[in-house]
Every structure is written in structure tokens, then in C-alpha cells.
Design an enzyme around this catalytic site. Sequence first.
Site, PDB file in Angstrom:
ATOM      1  CD  GLN A  49      -2.483   1.897   0.715  1.00  0.00           C
ATOM      2  OE1 GLN A  49      -2.169   2.761  -0.089  1.00  0.00           O
ATOM      3  NE2 GLN A  49      -3.702   1.392   0.795  1.00  0.00           N
ATOM      4  NE  ARG A  51      -3.785   8.334   3.313  1.00  0.00           N
ATOM      5  CZ  ARG A  51      -5.000   8.850   3.454  1.00  0.00           C
ATOM      6  NH1 ARG A  51      -6.022   8.316   2.797  1.00  0.00           N
ATOM      7  NH2 ARG A  51      -5.212   9.887   4.230  1.00  0.00           N
ATOM      8  CB  SER A  65     -19.611   9.420   7.459  1.00  0.00           C
ATOM      9  OG  SER A  65     -20.341   9.243   6.266  1.00  0.00           O
ATOM     10  N   GLY A  70     -23.502   4.018   6.516  1.00  0.00           N
ATOM     11  CA  GLY A  70     -22.893   2.812   5.983  1.00  0.00           C
ATOM     12  C   GLY A  70     -21.741   3.133   5.047  1.00  0.00           C
ATOM     13  CG  LEU A  72     -22.103   6.248   1.379  1.00  0.00           C
ATOM     14  CD1 LEU A  72     -22.162   7.754   1.146  1.00  0.00           C
ATOM     15  CD2 LEU A  72     -23.503   5.657   1.477  1.00  0.00           C
ATOM     16  CD  GLU A  93      -4.336  -0.031   4.775  1.00  0.00           C
ATOM     17  OE1 GLU A  93      -3.798  -0.067   5.898  1.00  0.00           O
ATOM     18  OE2 GLU A  93      -3.723  -0.269   3.723  1.00  0.00           O
ATOM     19  CD  GLU A 126      -8.153   3.857  -3.868  1.00  0.00           C
ATOM     20  OE1 GLU A 126      -9.309   3.808  -3.439  1.00  0.00           O
ATOM     21  OE2 GLU A 126      -7.191   3.376  -3.255  1.00  0.00           O
ATOM     22  CG  ASN A 127      -3.329   5.656  -2.345  1.00  0.00           C
ATOM     23  OD1 ASN A 127      -3.783   6.174  -1.340  1.00  0.00           O
ATOM     24  ND2 ASN A 127      -3.293   4.344  -2.509  1.00  0.00           N
ATOM     25  NE  ARG A 130     -10.506   7.418  -4.819  1.00  0.00           N
ATOM     26  CZ  ARG A 130     -11.375   6.619  -4.224  1.00  0.00           C
ATOM     27  NH1 ARG A 130     -11.401   6.546  -2.905  1.00  0.00           N
ATOM     28  NH2 ARG A 130     -12.219   5.897  -4.923  1.00  0.00           N
TER      29      ARG A 130
END
Length: 292
Positions: A49, A51, A65, A70, A72, A93, A126-127, A130
Site C-alpha cells: 500500500q 499510503r 459517517s 454505511g 457508500l 484501506e 487510486e492514491n 485522489r
Amino acid sequence: MANKFGLGRGLADLKQEMGTIPDISILTGAERVVVKQIPLVQIGANPDQPRKTFSDAELEDLAASIRTQGVLQPILLRAVTGRSHQYEIVAGERRFRASKMAGLAEIPALVKTLSTENAMEIALIENVQRENLNPIEEAAAYKNLMDKCQYELTDVSRLIGKSESYIRNIMRLDTLPADVKAMVEQGQLSASHARTIAVAENPLALAHEIIANKMTVADTEKKVKDTARSSKSRSFTSNGMDASQIAEIESRISRALGVGAKLREKRGGAGQITLSFSNRIQMQELIDKLTQ
């Protein structure tokens, strides 16, 4: 090169098939993926990973949240063997950690058949997309991908959609001493300052000087020009062999060993030599020559 990463279908195709999830552009292939409820106890973290740091305050907010609404967006998992857990996190994660804090027993997940290399690619993309990574994590992630998957700068550039010069510059941070990396992660030293002093022989001393004197990046660049250069910097930016040199070395190895040879040079003078044989007899002859 077009199929190196197996990136056959884009995000639009996946959204059409599965709605608005997952927010990742490289889930591919004909495999049908459905959302499942997976027990948290069956899930383990991904050792690759990118991050490494997670804000406790952000996790608490997300956990709050999740308690009311739940999870989302499902996380992405892959099945693993020989581990204490059945599934490994590829992406999500932070949602996984927050769900544990929220007291959930299960989490919605997409389970995809992925190689270690593809899992690393997805986690990195992904990291990066974002903007979850700090500069030190980003530099380490690129180096990890290049070291473990044998990627070149051009491969990483295509994979994440950033220029080779950007990747080369950010990877300078990975050569810094741990104390200087900590200064960047804690916000005491900017990534621009850190990249500038990464080529210097004593970056830690320069980092303390920058902070104490509130030096600008321009001031730092002038300072670095007057200081000794690091041997790591020279090796990282050194020019590689040209194609004719590589071909000559491969030819010499082939003549000496009687098998096909392929030389792959990496940054800093490291690399690999791959020897190819056509049958068991030739393999044994090669082993005998190498072990004489």
C-alpha cells in the site's frame, strides 16, 4: 507496450456494468465482479500500500459517517493464499480502517482476481488520482513499483499519466535521509526544498539551515550549487549504455555461454542479465559452465 498493464476496459465500461463504483479506471477483463459483504476479520492490509500515514481525525470523521450511512463505496479486494487472512486490500484501506472503528462486522467489497503487479498498479493509481499520498509516500511508491515490477520511468509515466521528468524529480526524495523525509512529512520542509537538496552531499545540514533561515527555494538552489554533490545523485542521473553497447555485451555473453542473453540496465547502473535455453540438456550445460 499497449497491453503491458492489461488495461483493456476503462472506467466508463465498468460504470455501465456496475454503476458508479469502483472509482478506479483499470479493473479489466471479462471476469464478472459483484459486490459482496466480506467479514472484516477475513481481510488484511496490502504490504505494498503506497499510503503509509492515515489521519486519526479523518478516520474518526469517516467512521462517524459510516455509522449513520454505511459504507457508500465498496472496497476492492483480491483473494490470497498462505496468509492469516483470505483477502488483501487493493484499494480502500481508509474505508476498511474506519469501518473497524465504527464497529462493523462486514464491509461491501469487490473481489477481483489480480496479480501482485496489477494490485500494486491499482493501489498506486487510486492514491495518486485522489491525491492521498504525501510526496515521500509517492516517491517510495514509484520506486517500489519499479523495483518489484521491473518497470522503467516510461512505464510508470504511462501508468499514472504523469511526465517522466515529474517522476524522476519526485523520486529524488527517496534518496534523502530518514530525518529529512520526516521533515517533509511533518510539513517543516517543502517538497520543492527537499528535491533541491537531495543532490547535495549533506542534505540534513542544509534542511536545518533552510528551516532556521527561512530560505526560499531559489536561495536553496544557489546554496546547493556551491556545495558538494552526493554520489547517490550522480548514480541516479548517470547516463545508461547505448543500444550498441548493450548489443555487444549480449553477444559476448552468448558466445561465451552458448545460450541467448538479454541485458536490461536500470537506473544507477543496476540491472539484470537474462539467459535463455531451449531444452534441459542446454540448461545443464549452462549450469555446468556457470558453476565451474
